[in-house]
Design a protein around this motif. Structure first.
Motif, mmCIF file in Angstrom:
data_model
loop_
_atom_site.group_PDB
_atom_site.id
_atom_site.type_symbol
_atom_site.label_atom_id
_atom_site.label_comp_id
_atom_site.label_asym_id
_atom_site.label_seq_id
_atom_site.Cartn_x
_atom_site.Cartn_y
_atom_site.Cartn_z
ATOM 1 N N GLY A 24 0.820 -1.210 0.000
ATOM 2 C CA GLY A 24 0.000 0.000 0.000
ATOM 3 C C GLY A 24 0.855 1.261 0.000
ATOM 4 N N THR A 25 0.140 2.386 -0.017
ATOM 5 C CA THR A 25 0.788 3.700 -0.062
ATOM 6 C C THR A 25 0.853 4.273 1.351
ATOM 7 N N ALA A 26 1.970 4.917 1.666
ATOM 8 C CA ALA A 26 2.129 5.514 2.994
ATOM 9 C C ALA A 26 2.531 6.979 2.857
ATOM 10 N N ILE A 27 2.259 7.728 3.913
ATOM 11 C CA ILE A 27 2.670 9.134 3.980
ATOM 12 C C ILE A 27 3.531 9.316 5.217
ATOM 13 N N ASP A 28 4.696 9.946 5.019
ATOM 14 C CA ASP A 28 5.474 10.424 6.156
ATOM 15 C C ASP A 28 5.231 11.928 6.183
ATOM 16 N N ALA A 29 4.448 12.399 7.149
ATOM 17 C CA ALA A 29 4.012 13.802 7.160
ATOM 18 C C ALA A 29 5.089 14.750 7.669
ATOM 19 N N THR A 30 6.151 14.206 8.267
ATOM 20 C CA THR A 30 7.241 15.036 8.819
ATOM 21 C C THR A 30 8.550 14.254 8.643
ATOM 22 N N CYS A 31 9.141 14.300 7.451
ATOM 23 C CA CYS A 31 10.189 13.299 7.163
ATOM 24 C C CYS A 31 11.525 13.587 7.833
ATOM 25 N N GLY A 32 11.844 14.830 8.189
ATOM 26 C CA GLY A 32 13.034 15.123 8.994
ATOM 27 C C GLY A 32 14.311 14.503 8.446
ATOM 28 N N ASN A 33 14.887 13.595 9.216
ATOM 29 C CA ASN A 33 16.126 12.934 8.789
ATOM 30 C C ASN A 33 15.869 11.700 7.934
ATOM 31 N N GLY A 34 14.619 11.353 7.718
ATOM 32 C CA GLY A 34 14.293 10.225 6.838
ATOM 33 C C GLY A 34 14.163 8.882 7.535
ATOM 34 N N ASN A 35 14.331 8.871 8.852
ATOM 35 C CA ASN A 35 14.272 7.568 9.543
ATOM 36 C C ASN A 35 12.905 6.907 9.409
ATOM 37 N N ASP A 36 11.839 7.685 9.553
ATOM 38 C CA ASP A 36 10.497 7.093 9.442
ATOM 39 C C ASP A 36 10.183 6.707 7.996
ATOM 40 N N THR A 37 10.665 7.506 7.042
ATOM 41 C CA THR A 37 10.441 7.162 5.631
ATOM 42 C C THR A 37 11.081 5.804 5.336
ATOM 43 N N ILE A 38 12.295 5.630 5.810
ATOM 44 C CA ILE A 38 12.997 4.353 5.609
ATOM 45 C C ILE A 38 12.235 3.222 6.294
ATOM 46 N N ALA A 39 11.797 3.474 7.526
ATOM 47 C CA ALA A 39 11.076 2.424 8.266
ATOM 48 C C ALA A 39 9.765 2.065 7.558
ATOM 49 N N LEU A 40 9.086 3.048 6.994
ATOM 50 C CA LEU A 40 7.830 2.768 6.285
ATOM 51 C C LEU A 40 8.085 1.889 5.059
ATOM 52 N N LEU A 41 9.133 2.197 4.324
ATOM 53 C CA LEU A 41 9.456 1.388 3.138
ATOM 54 C C LEU A 41 9.865 -0.023 3.557
ATOM 55 N N ARG A 42 10.635 -0.119 4.621
ATOM 56 C CA ARG A 42 11.057 -1.451 5.099
ATOM 57 C C ARG A 42 9.876 -2.235 5.666
ATOM 58 N N SER A 43 8.843 -1.505 6.107
ATOM 59 C CA SER A 43 7.667 -2.187 6.675
ATOM 60 C C SER A 43 6.744 -2.728 5.595
ATOM 61 N N GLY A 44 6.975 -2.331 4.354
ATOM 62 C CA GLY A 44 6.152 -2.887 3.277
ATOM 63 C C GLY A 44 5.480 -1.867 2.379
ATOM 64 N N ALA A 45 5.600 -0.576 2.694
ATOM 65 C CA ALA A 45 4.982 0.439 1.827
ATOM 66 C C ALA A 45 5.576 0.332 0.422
ATOM 67 N N LYS A 46 4.693 0.334 -0.573
ATOM 68 C CA LYS A 46 5.170 0.219 -1.960
ATOM 69 C C LYS A 46 5.400 1.591 -2.592
ATOM 70 N N GLU A 47 4.715 2.580 -2.021
ATOM 71 C CA GLU A 47 4.867 3.950 -2.525
ATOM 72 C C GLU A 47 4.796 4.872 -1.309
ATOM 73 N N ILE A 48 5.560 5.947 -1.355
ATOM 74 C CA ILE A 48 5.548 6.836 -0.191
ATOM 75 C C ILE A 48 5.600 8.300 -0.592
ATOM 76 N N TYR A 49 4.814 9.094 0.119
ATOM 77 C CA TYR A 49 4.849 10.550 -0.011
ATOM 78 C C TYR A 49 5.419 11.084 1.302
ATOM 79 N N ALA A 50 6.542 11.802 1.217
ATOM 80 C CA ALA A 50 7.196 12.306 2.427
ATOM 81 C C ALA A 50 7.241 13.831 2.373
ATOM 82 N N PHE A 51 6.716 14.456 3.405
ATOM 83 C CA PHE A 51 6.628 15.924 3.460
ATOM 84 C C PHE A 51 7.543 16.492 4.530
ATOM 85 N N ASP A 52 8.082 17.653 4.262
ATOM 86 C CA ASP A 52 8.717 18.466 5.305
ATOM 87 C C ASP A 52 8.781 19.895 4.780
ATOM 88 N N ILE A 53 8.687 20.854 5.718
ATOM 89 C CA ILE A 53 8.765 22.249 5.259
ATOM 90 C C ILE A 53 10.207 22.683 5.051
#
Ligand code: SAM
Length: 195
Positions: A24-53
């Motif tokens: 499925g698709t996941a959103i990292d709403a506050t990607c910062g250093n990218g740790n959560d984005t990486i964890a989401l992809l490793r958890s099985g997300a097939k597509e990801i939208y990562a936001f940060d200001i």
């Protein structure tokens, strides 16, 4: 097995990973250093939208993904406030992660704030698939953090119980404002009013 409740970050991502078992698709709403984005992809997300200001956060996330061999055309890094996620995403998503507060090792003045976070959580609710999960890690120890937490809790407390499951995890015996986790899952489709 690692002791799951040893760390809030680990516990939060454990919950999220259960909801991404079928991809499925996941959103990292506050990607910062990218740790959560990486964890989401490793958890099985097939597509990801990562936001940060912050541009620095987008760059750090991109570098971290490249380093881990996870950067692909299924990763969308977006330098914009998360309240506007609906303008970029036109499909239902399985998981949304918010890790509130400020970017470690950067200016503490650029932090999430209650008003925009509430708008962003509402935007996430509009995108959430049935049986999807929003996971919000909240920090109350920095200026504005307690107010932000209370605003997010108020929104969650008032969600229709016929439509949402809501859980709130607090590390009760930890001192010094430990992070807290809020989980919201959609039971069945509902309309979320526009702001
Ligand atoms: N998830 C990150 C990680 O794994 O490294 C840590 C996130 S850090 C605690 C919070 C981030 O939220 C900061 O990078 C900050 O720039 C970002 N932020 C603050 N306000 C924001 C907003 N309105 N929209 C998107 N990101 C925001």
């Amino acid at each position: 097995m690692k002791n799951l409740i040893r760390s809030t970050t680990q516990l939060a991502m454990h919950f999220v990973s259960l909801y991404l078992r079928d991809g499925g698709t996941a959103i990292d709403a506050t990607c910062g250093n990218g740790n959560d984005t990486i964890a989401l992809l490793r958890s099985g997300a097939k597509e990801i939208y990562a936001f940060d200001i912050q541009q620095a956060a987008i760059e750090r996330t991109k570098d971290a993904l490249i380093k881990e061999g996870l950067y692909s055309d299924q990763v969308h890094l977006i330098q914009d406030s998360h309240e506007y996620m609906g303008a970029y995403i036109k499909k239902k998503v399985q998981a949304v992660v918010f890790n509130l507060g400020y970017l470690p090792a950067a200016s503490k003045e650029i932090a999430t704030c209650g008003e925009t976070t509430v708008k962003a959580v509402k935007a996430a609710l509009r995108l959430l698939a049935v049986n999807g999960l929003i996971c919000i890690t909240m920090y109350s120890g920095h200026p504005g953090g307690e107010e932000e937490k209370q605003q997010v809790l108020e929104l969650a407390r008032n969600l229709d119980q016929q439509a949402y499951h809501v859980a709130y995890i607090n590390m009760l015996n930890q001192r010094n404002h430990p992070p807290e986790i809020l989980l919201i899952s959609l039971k069945r489709g509902v309309e979320i009013e526009k702001d």
